[in-house]
Design an enzyme around this catalytic site. Structure first.
Site, PDB file in Angstrom:
ATOM      1  N   GLU A 219      34.462  38.440  34.947  1.00  0.00           N
ATOM      2  CA  GLU A 219      35.182  37.425  35.730  1.00  0.00           C
ATOM      3  C   GLU A 219      34.325  36.181  35.914  1.00  0.00           C
ATOM      4  O   GLU A 219      33.133  36.280  36.217  1.00  0.00           O
ATOM      5  CB  GLU A 219      35.545  38.043  37.086  1.00  0.00           C
ATOM      6  CG  GLU A 219      36.316  37.136  38.023  1.00  0.00           C
ATOM      7  CD  GLU A 219      36.849  37.918  39.226  1.00  0.00           C
ATOM      8  OE1 GLU A 219      37.248  39.098  39.060  1.00  0.00           O
ATOM      9  OE2 GLU A 219      36.855  37.369  40.340  1.00  0.00           O
ATOM     10  N   GLU A 245      40.523  31.786  39.982  1.00  0.00           N
ATOM     11  CA  GLU A 245      40.585  31.655  41.443  1.00  0.00           C
ATOM     12  C   GLU A 245      40.256  30.237  41.892  1.00  0.00           C
ATOM     13  O   GLU A 245      40.567  29.855  43.012  1.00  0.00           O
ATOM     14  CB  GLU A 245      39.647  32.673  42.108  1.00  0.00           C
ATOM     15  CG  GLU A 245      38.177  32.411  41.865  1.00  0.00           C
ATOM     16  CD  GLU A 245      37.293  33.480  42.474  1.00  0.00           C
ATOM     17  OE1 GLU A 245      37.225  34.584  41.898  1.00  0.00           O
ATOM     18  OE2 GLU A 245      36.677  33.229  43.512  1.00  0.00           O
ATOM     19  N   GLU A 328      43.425  43.143  43.592  1.00  0.00           N
ATOM     20  CA  GLU A 328      42.137  43.113  44.296  1.00  0.00           C
ATOM     21  C   GLU A 328      42.263  43.636  45.723  1.00  0.00           C
ATOM     22  O   GLU A 328      43.188  43.283  46.451  1.00  0.00           O
ATOM     23  CB  GLU A 328      41.619  41.666  44.329  1.00  0.00           C
ATOM     24  CG  GLU A 328      40.306  41.520  45.086  1.00  0.00           C
ATOM     25  CD  GLU A 328      39.538  40.279  44.700  1.00  0.00           C
ATOM     26  OE1 GLU A 328      40.166  39.240  44.428  1.00  0.00           O
ATOM     27  OE2 GLU A 328      38.293  40.348  44.669  1.00  0.00           O
TER      28      GLU A 328
HETATM   29 CA    CA Z   1      35.841  36.273  41.903  1.00  0.00          CA
END
Ligand code: CA
Length: 373
Positions: A219, A245, A328
């Site tokens: 990520e 994000e 998540e």
């Molecule tokens: Ca992250």
């Protein structure tokens, strides 16, 4: 139905055990909740991800006067209206986080008024249980002991996927990944997150060293501004890449998706533009066969919004393979996640059970909330 008031709640709490990632060290948590009231008696809650002070100003002083008097159920019309009012100054960032919080609150009201859980209003979910992965393994002074404790706790909670932090330098990262892999065992899916700490050549070097440890995704290996860097890392590693994000709106995600810089797109509902925009990003991702798994690191409000979105998002490819259905589940210390609702989402054996109450399906504990303001 008309909006009568918008109230901003800035929540702050000191952490009992500070922790660090590749960018800074957390000693406290802070977030912004938005409460929208209506003349019909319905109220809605939303959350913004990002620094509270500018977000509070953006919601309270800039956007609120624009929405009072409007019908919160006009979610698309309101989104377009607010984005049109801010696009000249902020296509991304704080203003989008503020729109996100309002949009989530509008959807909460719309679903409450319809008497259905939000995921159902968004199109429904194929399953009532949503498997999650545990986000943890941050860096602390006694990380070796902490990692073993965390691994044991996550396994006990029924997680079969976990995500750890990297980005502290190549050699140290390799050691940490080995440690976590050893602690969780060979069967647990392990993802790693560098929070854009690396340039492409270092990210590739790290990826090659840990590839034998079966990494589920890497990520934010490189800067969110560097699409070419993502593509370079992708060309050189077998590990799938995740990110997004720090990205906003369908317009921001489109080049990342079209160019296939990501294998897992991770919009944060509390900053990408809310539920309305999250669904559009998910539609785009489905066109390119890219999975969407939202970033969620906020309070119970943001976490629940992400869950409803994730349950109802358009999917591609069609599959029943469980590893492609993961959301998540932040496990770091956060009292806003655990203490501000009277009816937290039911979590059992590594899965969330979708809330069946109307709207987001959570009730805010005002007394607990006031304790953090
Ligand atoms: Ca992250």
């Amino acid at each position: 139905m008309k909006i009568t008031a918008v109230r901003v709640h800035t929540l702050r709490a000191a952490l009992e055990r500070p922790f660090a990632f590749s960018q800074w060290r957390f000693t406290r948590r802070e977030t912004t909740l938005v409460e929208v009231s209506t003349d019909a008696g319905f109220e809605g809650w939303g959350e913004a991800y990002g620094p509270s002070a500018p977000i509070a100003a953006a919601v309270g002083e800039f956007f609120s006067p624009l929405v009072v008097g409007r019908d919160p159920r006009d979610t698309e019309a309101l989104w377009d209206f607010l984005y049109a009012r801010s696009i000249d100054y902020g296509q991304k960032g704080t203003l989008l986080a503020a729109i996100s919080a309002l949009d989530i609150a509008f959807w909460d009201i719309k679903a409450r008024a319809a008497g259905v859980p939000l995921y159902r209003l968004l199109g429904g979910a194929p399953t009532e249980k949503i498997p999650c992965y545990a986000t943890g393994f941050y860096y602390s002074e006694d990380y070796e002991r902490a990692f073993r404790q965390e691994a044991a706790r996550y396994l006990e909670l029924g997680f079969d996927a976990v995500k750890m932090k990297v980005g502290y330098g190549l050699e140290r990262d390799v050691g940490l990944v080995r440690l976590v892999r050893e602690a969780v065992g060979p069967r647990v899916r392990l993802m790693m997150d560098a929070n854009h700490a690396y340039d492409p050549v270092t990210a590739i070097a790290l990826g090659r060293r840990v590839e034998p440890l079966e990494i589920g995704w890497f990520e934010e290996p490189v800067s969110p501004l560097d699409v070419e860097g993502y593509l370079e890392v992708k060309r050189n590693l077998a590990i799938p890449l995740a990110g997004g994000e720090c990205e906003y709106t369908r317009f921001g995600f489109e080049p990342l998706l079209r160019r296939r810089a990501l294998d897992y797109a991770q919009p944060d509902l509390c900053s990408c533009g809310g539920i309305s925009e999250g669904m559009k990003i998910a539609v785009l991702a489905s066109v390119y066969n890219i999975h969407v798994t939202p970033h969620a690191w906020g309070s119970a409000v943001g976490q629940t919004a992400a869950l409803h979105f994730y349950a109802a998002r358009p999917r591609q490819p069609f599959t029943t393979t469980p590893e492609l259905r993961l959301i998540e589940c932040d496990q770091t210390e956060n009292p806003f996640r655990t203490r501000i609702v009277t009816n937290p989402i039911r979590f059992q054996n590594g899965c969330w059970h979708l809330p069946e109450g109307p709207g987001l399906g959570i009730q805010i504990d005002r007394q607990a909330l006031a304790g953090f303001e």
